[in-house]
Design a protein around this motif. Structure first.
Motif, PDB file in Angstrom:
ATOM      1  N   SER A  64       0.831  -1.202   0.000  1.00 10.07           N
ATOM      2  CA  SER A  64       0.000   0.000   0.000  1.00 10.07           C
ATOM      3  C   SER A  64       0.862   1.247   0.000  1.00 10.07           C
ATOM      4  O   SER A  64       2.050   1.204   0.338  1.00 10.07           O
ATOM      5  CB  SER A  64      -0.931   0.018   1.220  1.00 10.07           C
ATOM      6  N   VAL A  66       0.148   5.584   0.975  1.00  9.47           N
ATOM      7  CA  VAL A  66      -0.826   6.529   1.515  1.00  9.47           C
ATOM      8  C   VAL A  66      -0.314   7.946   1.305  1.00  9.47           C
ATOM      9  O   VAL A  66       0.879   8.223   1.499  1.00  9.47           O
ATOM     10  CB  VAL A  66      -1.055   6.280   3.027  1.00  9.47           C
ATOM     11  N   ARG A  72      -5.946   9.880   0.752  1.00  9.49           N
ATOM     12  CA  ARG A  72      -6.004   8.930  -0.363  1.00  9.49           C
ATOM     13  C   ARG A  72      -4.974   7.830  -0.131  1.00  9.49           C
ATOM     14  O   ARG A  72      -3.885   8.090   0.390  1.00  9.49           O
ATOM     15  CB  ARG A  72      -5.737   9.626  -1.704  1.00  9.49           C
ATOM     16  N   ALA A  73      -5.333   6.611  -0.522  1.00 11.22           N
ATOM     17  CA  ALA A  73      -4.406   5.485  -0.385  1.00 11.22           C
ATOM     18  C   ALA A  73      -4.690   4.480  -1.488  1.00 11.22           C
ATOM     19  O   ALA A  73      -5.793   4.438  -2.054  1.00 11.22           O
ATOM     20  CB  ALA A  73      -4.537   4.828   0.984  1.00 11.22           C
ATOM     21  N   LEU A  75      -3.896   0.273  -2.905  1.00 11.61           N
ATOM     22  CA  LEU A  75      -3.519  -1.100  -2.593  1.00 11.61           C
ATOM     23  C   LEU A  75      -3.172  -1.770  -3.915  1.00 11.61           C
ATOM     24  O   LEU A  75      -3.927  -1.657  -4.884  1.00 11.61           O
ATOM     25  CB  LEU A  75      -4.691  -1.813  -1.918  1.00 11.61           C
ATOM     26  N   SER A 145      -7.964   2.084  -5.264  1.00 14.74           N
ATOM     27  CA  SER A 145      -7.679   3.267  -4.446  1.00 14.74           C
ATOM     28  C   SER A 145      -8.940   3.721  -3.733  1.00 14.74           C
ATOM     29  O   SER A 145     -10.063   3.486  -4.206  1.00 14.74           O
ATOM     30  CB  SER A 145      -7.135   4.412  -5.305  1.00 14.74           C
ATOM     31  N   VAL A 154      -8.037   7.664   5.080  1.00 14.93           N
ATOM     32  CA  VAL A 154      -8.056   6.303   4.568  1.00 14.93           C
ATOM     33  C   VAL A 154      -7.019   5.513   5.356  1.00 14.93           C
ATOM     34  O   VAL A 154      -5.827   5.827   5.320  1.00 14.93           O
ATOM     35  CB  VAL A 154      -7.741   6.233   3.063  1.00 14.93           C
ATOM     36  N   GLN A 155      -7.494   4.530   6.086  1.00 15.29           N
ATOM     37  CA  GLN A 155      -6.609   3.695   6.902  1.00 15.29           C
ATOM     38  C   GLN A 155      -6.062   2.560   6.054  1.00 15.29           C
ATOM     39  O   GLN A 155      -6.798   1.872   5.345  1.00 15.29           O
ATOM     40  CB  GLN A 155      -7.375   3.119   8.086  1.00 15.29           C
ATOM     41  N   SER A 156      -4.751   2.358   6.136  1.00 14.96           N
ATOM     42  CA  SER A 156      -4.101   1.262   5.422  1.00 14.96           C
ATOM     43  C   SER A 156      -3.578   0.258   6.442  1.00 14.96           C
ATOM     44  O   SER A 156      -3.053   0.625   7.489  1.00 14.96           O
ATOM     45  CB  SER A 156      -2.939   1.810   4.584  1.00 14.96           C
ATOM     46  N   LEU A 167      -7.653  -1.420   2.824  1.00 13.80           N
ATOM     47  CA  LEU A 167      -7.882   0.027   2.900  1.00 13.80           C
ATOM     48  C   LEU A 167      -9.292   0.243   3.446  1.00 13.80           C
ATOM     49  O   LEU A 167     -10.222  -0.483   3.073  1.00 13.80           O
ATOM     50  CB  LEU A 167      -7.792   0.685   1.521  1.00 13.80           C
ATOM     51  N   ALA A 191      -9.687  -1.801  10.335  1.00 16.52           N
ATOM     52  CA  ALA A 191      -8.910  -2.332   9.210  1.00 16.52           C
ATOM     53  C   ALA A 191      -8.378  -3.718   9.551  1.00 16.52           C
ATOM     54  O   ALA A 191      -8.378  -4.623   8.703  1.00 16.52           O
ATOM     55  CB  ALA A 191      -7.776  -1.376   8.859  1.00 16.52           C
TER      56      ALA A 191
END
Length: 312
Positions: A64, A66, A72-73, A75, A145, A154-156, A167, A191
């Motif tokens: 990932s 971020v 925004r992130a 994967l 995304s 946005v949690q990764s 995500l 997450a």
């Protein structure tokens, strides 16, 4: 040295996925030294990429990236043929850079055509060169995304060294809510819940009607086959209850919280929102599991190649 044994050839093939003749030649060249033979296989050059183009790549990593503001992130799943090569530092560096390229790209873009960070080549051109260097097929299989507008993040989360990636887009009612430690903890915990419990949907309303109908038919068939099932007249009500339980298993908000088992994920979310005095909303999630859906070659391939070499 004497000719390499079939067991040695098999071991080298399992480690590198190279052809039998290539493995036999590498072992002969290395004097039977397995590690040197692996190195020889990996240094075959770009001509190897042509041979490897159709090979199945099911190992690899999910990575990932971020944005600096966490709004925004992305994967990305990058695959390679063997677990051995998946630990190669050049491969891992390539995967990380592909994620950076995805972060700079527009959603839905052809990632292969994007510029590879730090040079003039594209992602696809860099991938092809690395295939030649490592001697294994590499695929940038998929990417997605998520982004949030306004307050939120946005949690990764990447689990088990890249086996699973998640995500989760979480919106907040205000910047103050989004900056609270409890908000960050909720996003991170949720997450991890997605990684561990593999929900298919965010909420029950997202389950397609055809999926519900198919599951109802499965439950109907199970009841028909059960000699201890109650009378048929009661089956519709039983199926309805089974569908409700099934929905709780596959929908994130309805799942029991892994950390607070007496509450659902949605109840935990609501409690945090109340504590912080503002809205907290899960808008979407993405979960990739490395190699899911890829049909891996079976052990019969080795026997077939031996037979072919022997003229069978």
């Amino acid at each position: 040295m004497s000719a390499p044994t079939m067991q040695q050839v098999k071991e080298l093939r399992e480690r590198t996925q190279a052809g039998l003749n290539d493995c036999k030649g590498a072992l002969t060249e290395s004097g039977g030294d397995m590690e040197k033979a692996v190195e020889i296989i990996l240094k075959k050059g770009l001509a190897k990429s042509v041979k490897r183009a159709g090979a199945v790549a099911s190992e690899g990593v999910v990575v990932s990236a971020v944005s600096a503001d966490a709004k925004r992130a992305v994967l990305v799943e990058v695959n390679i043929q063997t677990d051995f090569a998946a630990r190669n530092t050049d491969f891992l560096a390539f995967a990380d850079q592909v994620a950076k390229a995805a972060l700079a790209a527009k959603p839905g873009s052809d990632l292969g055509a994007e510029k590879f960070p730090g040079g003039s080549a594209t992602v696809e051109e860099t991938r092809a060169a690395l295939v030649g260097k490592l001697g294994e097929n590499i695929t940038v299989r998929r990417w997605d995304s998520l982004s949030v507008d306004g307050a939120g993040k946005v949690q990764s989360y990447v689990h088990m060294g890249g086996k699973i990636g998640v995500l989760l887009a979480v919106r907040a009612g205000s910047d103050a809510v989004a900056k609270a430690p409890a908000f960050d903890k909720l996003a991170d915990d949720s997450a991890m819940q997605i990684a561990a419990m593999a929900p298919l949907y965010l909420a029950a309303g997202e389950i397609p009607a055809d999926s519900k109908a198919k599951q109802a038919e499965i439950f109907k068939g199970q009841l028909a086959e059960d000699p201890k099932a109650p009378p048929a007249a009661s089956h519709p009500k039983i199926i309805e209850g089974k569908l409700a339980k099934w929905a709780k298993e596959i929908c994130l908000l309805d799942q029991p919280s892994v950390l607070e088992g007496d509450k659902s994920v949605d109840q935990v979310r609501a409690n945090v929102a109340k504590e912080l005095g503002g809205d907290v909303v899960f808008s979407r999630f993405v979960r990739f599991e490395r190699g899911e859906g890829i049909e891996k070659p079976t052990g019969d391939d080795f026997a077939a190649e031996v037979a072919k070499m022997a003229g069978g």
